[in-house]
Scaffold this active site. Structure first.
Site, PDB file in Angstrom:
ATOM      1  N   ARG A  40       0.822  -1.212   0.000  1.00  0.00           N
ATOM      2  CA  ARG A  40       0.000   0.000   0.000  1.00  0.00           C
ATOM      3  C   ARG A  40       0.857   1.264   0.000  1.00  0.00           C
ATOM      4  O   ARG A  40       0.435   2.300  -0.537  1.00  0.00           O
ATOM      5  CB  ARG A  40      -0.938  -0.012   1.210  1.00  0.00           C
ATOM      6  N   ILE A  66      -7.058   7.829  -0.669  1.00  0.00           N
ATOM      7  CA  ILE A  66      -6.949   6.385  -0.810  1.00  0.00           C
ATOM      8  C   ILE A  66      -7.793   5.801   0.307  1.00  0.00           C
ATOM      9  O   ILE A  66      -7.672   6.191   1.471  1.00  0.00           O
ATOM     10  CB  ILE A  66      -5.485   5.903  -0.725  1.00  0.00           C
ATOM     11  N   SER A  67      -8.699   4.901  -0.028  1.00  0.00           N
ATOM     12  CA  SER A  67      -9.672   4.403   0.949  1.00  0.00           C
ATOM     13  C   SER A  67      -9.001   3.615   2.070  1.00  0.00           C
ATOM     14  O   SER A  67      -7.916   3.041   1.906  1.00  0.00           O
ATOM     15  CB  SER A  67     -10.705   3.505   0.269  1.00  0.00           C
ATOM     16  N   GLN A  68      -9.669   3.593   3.199  1.00  0.00           N
ATOM     17  CA  GLN A  68      -9.271   2.751   4.317  1.00  0.00           C
ATOM     18  C   GLN A  68      -9.210   1.291   3.843  1.00  0.00           C
ATOM     19  O   GLN A  68     -10.106   0.818   3.144  1.00  0.00           O
ATOM     20  CB  GLN A  68     -10.315   2.902   5.412  1.00  0.00           C
ATOM     21  N   PRO A  69      -8.169   0.525   4.177  1.00  0.00           N
ATOM     22  CA  PRO A  69      -8.080  -0.870   3.726  1.00  0.00           C
ATOM     23  C   PRO A  69      -9.299  -1.711   4.075  1.00  0.00           C
ATOM     24  O   PRO A  69      -9.728  -2.551   3.270  1.00  0.00           O
ATOM     25  CB  PRO A  69      -6.821  -1.381   4.421  1.00  0.00           C
TER      26      PRO A  69
END
Length: 218
Positions: A40, A66-69
């Protein structure tokens, strides 16, 4: 020039991240493996490398994140992906979600409306690992009618309502995962296309996404 290195420390932090999102309820082992396989920190500015594996969103420029995993894993799990399916992604952003889909061995058609982000992803060397990814600069509300129909549609921005044109571009039996609602909180929906005119709708948890906007930017 930036060097892309994946150290033992970063791999260890990634395993911890995967364990944390498994504990939060993600059960699809293919999705968890995909998260574990993708560095990431490659998708973030070097200033964020030390915290890249915290389970939270980070800015990537142009008002986007960038989205939360966990969110990436949640949406990917809801899609119930099978290898070689055609997937339309609305909102390429950093390209992280697209690469997770690529790791799941599906054919990805991903659209980004922000020209700067689109250009950055096009030049991103890591994406070459996934030859099934195709990148487009355009308006997500319009979809990609030339390449339709799609088995699955994934929307990674908050939509005020379900875009009709995206529904039309789904195969019968296909599924769309989309966060719908106001600016603060959205409900995650999964739409299944039962026939050319009928759809089933399932409601899941609340999330918070950046808004889905129409048109392209220069």
């Amino acid at each position: 020039m930036r060097r892309f290195e994946d150290s033992y420390k970063q791999k260890g932090l990634r395993r911890q991240l995967v364990d944390s999102i498994r504990q939060k309820g993600i059960t699809d082992e293919n999705v968890l493996t995909a998260i574990n396989n993708i560095p990431r920190h490659f998708f973030l500015d070097t200033a964020f490398e030390g915290i890249a594996y915290e389970d939270r969103a980070f800015p990537i420029g142009e008002g986007q994140t960038i989205s939360q995993p966990y969110t990436v894993a949640y949406q990917s799990q809801l899609l119930e992906l099978k290898p070689y399916e055609k997937v339309l992604e609305i909102g390429t952003g950093s390209g992280y979600q697209a690469c997770v889909l690529g790791e799941l061995k599906v054919n990805v058609f991903t659209i980004e409306r922000q020209k700067k982000l689109f250009d950055q992803v096009k030049q991103f060397p890591f994406k070459s690992k996934y030859p099934t990814l195709r990148f487009f600069y355009g308006d997500g509300y319009e979809g990609l009618p030339t390449y339709a129909p799609f088995d699955k549609v994934l929307v990674t921005a908050a939509a005020p309502q379900i875009p009709e044109k995206l529904l039309q571009q789904m195969k019968v039996g296909g599924k769309m995962v989309i966060p719908v609602g106001g600016q603060e909180v959205q409900r995650m929906l999964r739409i299944t296309k039962v026939s050319e005119t009928d759809y089933d709708q399932e409601m899941f948890d609340n999330f918070s996404f950046v808004p889905m906007l129409a048109g392209k930017t220069l």
